[in-house]
Scaffold this motif. Structure first.
Motif, PDB file in Angstrom:
ATOM      1  N   ARG A  18       7.934 -31.247 -19.348  1.00  0.00           N
ATOM      2  CA  ARG A  18       7.893 -32.359 -20.293  1.00  0.00           C
ATOM      3  C   ARG A  18       6.478 -32.693 -20.757  1.00  0.00           C
ATOM      4  O   ARG A  18       6.282 -33.205 -21.851  1.00  0.00           O
ATOM      5  CB  ARG A  18       8.531 -33.604 -19.670  1.00  0.00           C
ATOM      6  N   HIS A  19       5.491 -32.392 -19.921  1.00  0.00           N
ATOM      7  CA  HIS A  19       4.125 -32.770 -20.269  1.00  0.00           C
ATOM      8  C   HIS A  19       3.418 -31.725 -21.129  1.00  0.00           C
ATOM      9  O   HIS A  19       2.330 -31.984 -21.644  1.00  0.00           O
ATOM     10  CB  HIS A  19       3.298 -32.996 -18.996  1.00  0.00           C
ATOM     11  N   GLU A  20       4.008 -30.529 -21.297  1.00  0.00           N
ATOM     12  CA  GLU A  20       3.309 -29.487 -22.052  1.00  0.00           C
ATOM     13  C   GLU A  20       3.708 -29.531 -23.532  1.00  0.00           C
ATOM     14  O   GLU A  20       4.763 -30.027 -23.908  1.00  0.00           O
ATOM     15  CB  GLU A  20       3.574 -28.104 -21.470  1.00  0.00           C
TER      16      GLU A  20
END
Length: 221
Positions: A23-25
């Protein structure tokens, strides 16, 4: 997944692994326009797709630009449309990190030629596109694979090229291209890259000579 594999197999292509994006990339947009949550890579091993592509190409205008790109987009695009996902290509601009995706999806590493070394296919494989999903697929991490180049003592792939295009540090693109466009390059143009053909791995998947000649001509242009 099995339905996708069947549809690709009709054209000699196959799924080449995939993964869920964290989700953070930063991920490219999926069909919804939101960042993709998963990707499946599509490609070939050996020349299984060549008869299908060659038959299609015979029916196209002789001056068609980038016919392999066009065919790949049509085939993979049809699969994407059938399952309502977004298809992307290695030639899309801005370029997507296909090689990084491939290393992550299949646990591969580059050979001295820059091509990814596969434990079964050797250097005789490629990635033709990818499918981007709006939802995660729950794909497991790629298992560690043996990097055959580590145990290849003689590395003949660095010694066959007449202009030493692969010097171990980088691909000497201009030297390679200049030679291919010269009158001395007939063997390379007909029989494919000498360095690639010198690799001892994956010989059962070596591309047929007409396919190698086509790829060399496309590169030389």
């Amino acid at each position: 997944m099995a339905a996708i594999e069947r549809q690709l197999a009709v054209q000699g292509l196959l799924l080449r692994g995939g993964f869920d994006f964290d989700r953070h990339e930063t991920a490219p947009p999926a069909l919804s326009g939101k960042p993709a949550r998963a990707v499946l890579l599509v490609g070939n091993s050996g020349g299984a797709f060549w008869p299908h592509f060659d038959a299609w190409r015979a029916e196209q205008p002789t001056n068609l630009a980038d016919p392999l790109d066009t065919w790949s987009r049509l085939v993979i695009g049809a699969v994407a449309e059938a399952i309502s996902v977004r298809a992307v290509s290695p030639s899309d601009r801005p370029f997507l990190p296909f090689q990084q995706w491939a290393m992550r999806a299949e646990g591969l590493r580059p050979s001295p030629l820059g091509l990814l070394m596969h434990p079964d296919f050797g250097l005789w494989h490629a990635y033709r596109g990818a499918l981007l999903f709006d939802h995660p697929l729950g794909l497991p991490a790629a298992p560690a694979t043996e990097h055959l180049c580590d145990s290849c003592v003689t590395q003949p792939c660095r010694k066959a090229c007449p202009v030493h295009a692969h010097d171990g540090a980088k691909f000497r693109y201009n030297e390679c291209l200049g030679f291919l466009r010269s009158s001395s390059s007939d063997h390379c143009m007909r029989g494919g890259c000498l360095d690639r053909n010198a690799c001892p791995y994956g010989l059962a998947y070596r591309y047929p000579l007409p396919m190698q000649a086509f790829l060399m001509a496309a590169f030389a242009r």
